[in-house]
Design a protein around this motif. Structure first.
Motif, PDB file in Angstrom:
ATOM      1  N   ARG A 118       0.835  -1.209   0.000  1.00 37.34           N
ATOM      2  CA  ARG A 118       0.000   0.000   0.000  1.00 37.34           C
ATOM      3  C   ARG A 118       0.868   1.257   0.000  1.00 37.34           C
ATOM      4  NH1 ARG A 118      -5.339  -0.574   3.692  1.00 37.34           N
ATOM      5  NH2 ARG A 118      -6.183  -2.414   2.684  1.00 37.34           N
ATOM      6  N   ALA A 119       1.924   1.250   0.804  1.00 38.58           N
ATOM      7  CA  ALA A 119       2.807   2.411   0.852  1.00 38.58           C
ATOM      8  C   ALA A 119       3.496   2.630  -0.493  1.00 38.58           C
ATOM      9  CB  ALA A 119       3.838   2.236   1.963  1.00 38.58           C
ATOM     10  N   LEU A 120       3.924   1.541  -1.132  1.00 40.77           N
ATOM     11  CA  LEU A 120       4.558   1.660  -2.443  1.00 40.77           C
ATOM     12  C   LEU A 120       3.587   2.175  -3.497  1.00 40.77           C
ATOM     13  CD1 LEU A 120       6.735  -1.577  -2.497  1.00 40.77           C
ATOM     14  CD2 LEU A 120       7.532   0.791  -2.314  1.00 40.77           C
ATOM     15  N   ALA A 121       2.303   1.898  -3.298  1.00 42.37           N
ATOM     16  CA  ALA A 121       1.285   2.360  -4.240  1.00 42.37           C
ATOM     17  C   ALA A 121       0.917   3.829  -4.000  1.00 42.37           C
ATOM     18  CB  ALA A 121       0.041   1.486  -4.135  1.00 42.37           C
ATOM     19  N   GLY A 122       1.480   4.447  -2.943  1.00 39.37           N
ATOM     20  CA  GLY A 122       1.232   5.860  -2.703  1.00 39.37           C
ATOM     21  C   GLY A 122       0.299   6.158  -1.550  1.00 39.37           C
ATOM     22  N   GLU A 123      -0.234   5.140  -0.931  1.00 35.84           N
ATOM     23  CA  GLU A 123      -1.144   5.357   0.198  1.00 35.84           C
ATOM     24  C   GLU A 123      -0.334   5.705   1.446  1.00 35.84           C
ATOM     25  OE1 GLU A 123      -4.310   2.763   2.844  1.00 35.84           O
ATOM     26  OE2 GLU A 123      -3.962   2.212   0.759  1.00 35.84           O
ATOM     27  N   GLU A 124      -0.845   6.621   2.257  1.00 37.32           N
ATOM     28  CA  GLU A 124      -0.175   6.971   3.509  1.00 37.32           C
ATOM     29  C   GLU A 124      -0.572   5.942   4.562  1.00 37.32           C
ATOM     30  OE1 GLU A 124       0.191  10.624   6.697  1.00 37.32           O
ATOM     31  OE2 GLU A 124      -0.792  10.956   4.789  1.00 37.32           O
ATOM     32  N   VAL A 125       0.427   5.247   5.108  1.00 38.49           N
ATOM     33  CA  VAL A 125       0.207   4.207   6.102  1.00 38.49           C
ATOM     34  C   VAL A 125       0.855   4.663   7.407  1.00 38.49           C
ATOM     35  CG1 VAL A 125       0.646   1.796   6.716  1.00 38.49           C
ATOM     36  CG2 VAL A 125       0.189   2.406   4.337  1.00 38.49           C
ATOM     37  N   VAL A 126       0.038   4.767   8.466  1.00 37.86           N
ATOM     38  CA  VAL A 126       0.515   5.218   9.766  1.00 37.86           C
ATOM     39  C   VAL A 126       0.409   4.068  10.748  1.00 37.86           C
ATOM     40  CG1 VAL A 126       0.128   6.835  11.665  1.00 37.86           C
ATOM     41  CG2 VAL A 126      -0.155   7.585   9.297  1.00 37.86           C
ATOM     42  N   ILE A 127       1.470   3.856  11.520  1.00 36.19           N
ATOM     43  CA  ILE A 127       1.468   2.819  12.551  1.00 36.19           C
ATOM     44  C   ILE A 127       1.390   3.512  13.898  1.00 36.19           C
ATOM     45  CG2 ILE A 127       2.739   0.892  13.554  1.00 36.19           C
ATOM     46  CD1 ILE A 127       3.905   0.404  10.759  1.00 36.19           C
ATOM     47  N   ALA A 128       0.474   3.035  14.747  1.00 37.71           N
ATOM     48  CA  ALA A 128       0.187   3.708  16.007  1.00 37.71           C
ATOM     49  C   ALA A 128       0.266   2.746  17.184  1.00 37.71           C
ATOM     50  CB  ALA A 128      -1.205   4.328  15.951  1.00 37.71           C
ATOM     51  N   ARG A 129       0.405   3.322  18.357  1.00 37.51           N
ATOM     52  CA  ARG A 129       0.329   2.574  19.615  1.00 37.51           C
ATOM     53  C   ARG A 129      -0.671   3.321  20.500  1.00 37.51           C
ATOM     54  NH1 ARG A 129       5.662   2.446  22.404  1.00 37.51           N
ATOM     55  NH2 ARG A 129       6.121   0.704  21.035  1.00 37.51           N
ATOM     56  N   ASP A 130      -1.663   2.612  21.002  1.00 34.56           N
ATOM     57  CA  ASP A 130      -2.719   3.228  21.816  1.00 34.56           C
ATOM     58  C   ASP A 130      -3.387   4.387  21.082  1.00 34.56           C
ATOM     59  OD1 ASP A 130      -2.165   1.468  23.920  1.00 34.56           O
ATOM     60  OD2 ASP A 130      -0.619   2.805  24.725  1.00 34.56           O
TER      61      ASP A 130
END
Length: 75
Positions: free
Chosen positions: A19-31
Protein backbone atom coordinates in the motif's frame (compact mmCIF):
# COMPACT_ATOMS: atom_id res chain seq x y z
CA UNK A 1 -4.60 7.80 5.46
CA UNK A 2 -4.77 4.35 6.98
CA UNK A 3 -3.81 3.84 10.61
CA UNK A 4 -2.88 0.46 12.07
CA UNK A 5 -1.82 -0.52 15.55
CA UNK A 6 1.45 -2.38 15.97
CA UNK A 7 -0.15 -5.83 16.25
CA UNK A 8 -2.14 -5.28 13.05
CA UNK A 9 0.96 -3.96 11.28
CA UNK A 10 2.96 -7.06 12.24
CA UNK A 11 0.23 -9.34 10.93
CA UNK A 12 -0.25 -7.41 7.67
CA UNK A 13 3.23 -6.03 7.06
CA UNK A 14 3.58 -7.21 3.44
CA UNK A 15 0.22 -5.72 2.53
CA UNK A 16 1.08 -2.42 4.23
CA UNK A 17 4.36 -2.22 2.33
CA UNK A 18 2.49 -2.73 -0.95
CA UNK A 19 0.00 0.00 0.00
CA UNK A 20 2.81 2.41 0.85
CA UNK A 21 4.56 1.66 -2.44
CA UNK A 22 1.28 2.36 -4.24
CA UNK A 23 1.23 5.86 -2.70
CA UNK A 24 -1.14 5.36 0.20
CA UNK A 25 -0.17 6.97 3.51
CA UNK A 26 0.21 4.21 6.10
CA UNK A 27 0.52 5.22 9.77
CA UNK A 28 1.47 2.82 12.55
CA UNK A 29 0.19 3.71 16.01
CA UNK A 30 0.33 2.57 19.62
CA UNK A 31 -2.72 3.23 21.82
CA UNK A 32 -4.27 5.19 18.91
CA UNK A 33 -1.34 7.64 18.93
CA UNK A 34 0.57 7.76 15.62
CA UNK A 35 4.19 6.68 15.96
CA UNK A 36 5.52 6.46 12.44
CA UNK A 37 4.64 6.69 8.79
CA UNK A 38 5.50 3.91 6.33
CA UNK A 39 6.65 5.31 2.99
CA UNK A 40 9.00 4.35 0.16
CA UNK A 41 12.51 5.77 -0.06
CA UNK A 42 13.03 8.50 -2.61
CA UNK A 43 15.10 7.43 -5.59
CA UNK A 44 18.34 9.32 -6.14
CA UNK A 45 18.16 9.41 -9.92
CA UNK A 46 19.50 7.10 -12.56
CA UNK A 47 21.52 4.10 -11.37
CA UNK A 48 25.29 4.16 -11.68
CA UNK A 49 26.80 2.27 -14.59
CA UNK A 50 30.20 0.54 -14.52
CA UNK A 51 32.80 2.61 -16.37
CA UNK A 52 30.74 5.79 -16.34
CA UNK A 53 33.70 7.88 -15.02
CA UNK A 54 36.11 6.44 -17.58
CA UNK A 55 36.38 9.70 -19.54
CA UNK A 56 36.79 11.85 -16.41
CA UNK A 57 40.31 10.63 -15.55
CA UNK A 58 42.72 12.64 -17.73
CA UNK A 59 46.05 11.34 -16.45
CA UNK A 60 47.61 9.24 -13.70
CA UNK A 61 51.06 9.91 -12.26
CA UNK A 62 53.81 7.54 -13.41
CA UNK A 63 54.53 6.52 -9.80
CA UNK A 64 50.88 5.91 -8.90
CA UNK A 65 51.51 2.26 -7.94
CA UNK A 66 54.89 2.86 -6.31
CA UNK A 67 55.19 2.08 -2.58
CA UNK A 68 54.93 5.08 -0.30
CA UNK A 69 58.11 6.10 1.54
CA UNK A 70 56.09 6.72 4.72
CA UNK A 71 55.25 3.01 4.88
CA UNK A 72 58.79 1.67 4.28
CA UNK A 73 59.09 0.32 7.83
CA UNK A 74 56.00 -1.88 7.31
CA UNK A 75 57.32 -3.63 4.19
Amino acid sequence: MSQYNIAQAKAQFSELVQRALAGEEVVIARDNRPLLRLMPLATTGKPRAPGSAKTLVKSIAADFDAPLDDLAEYR
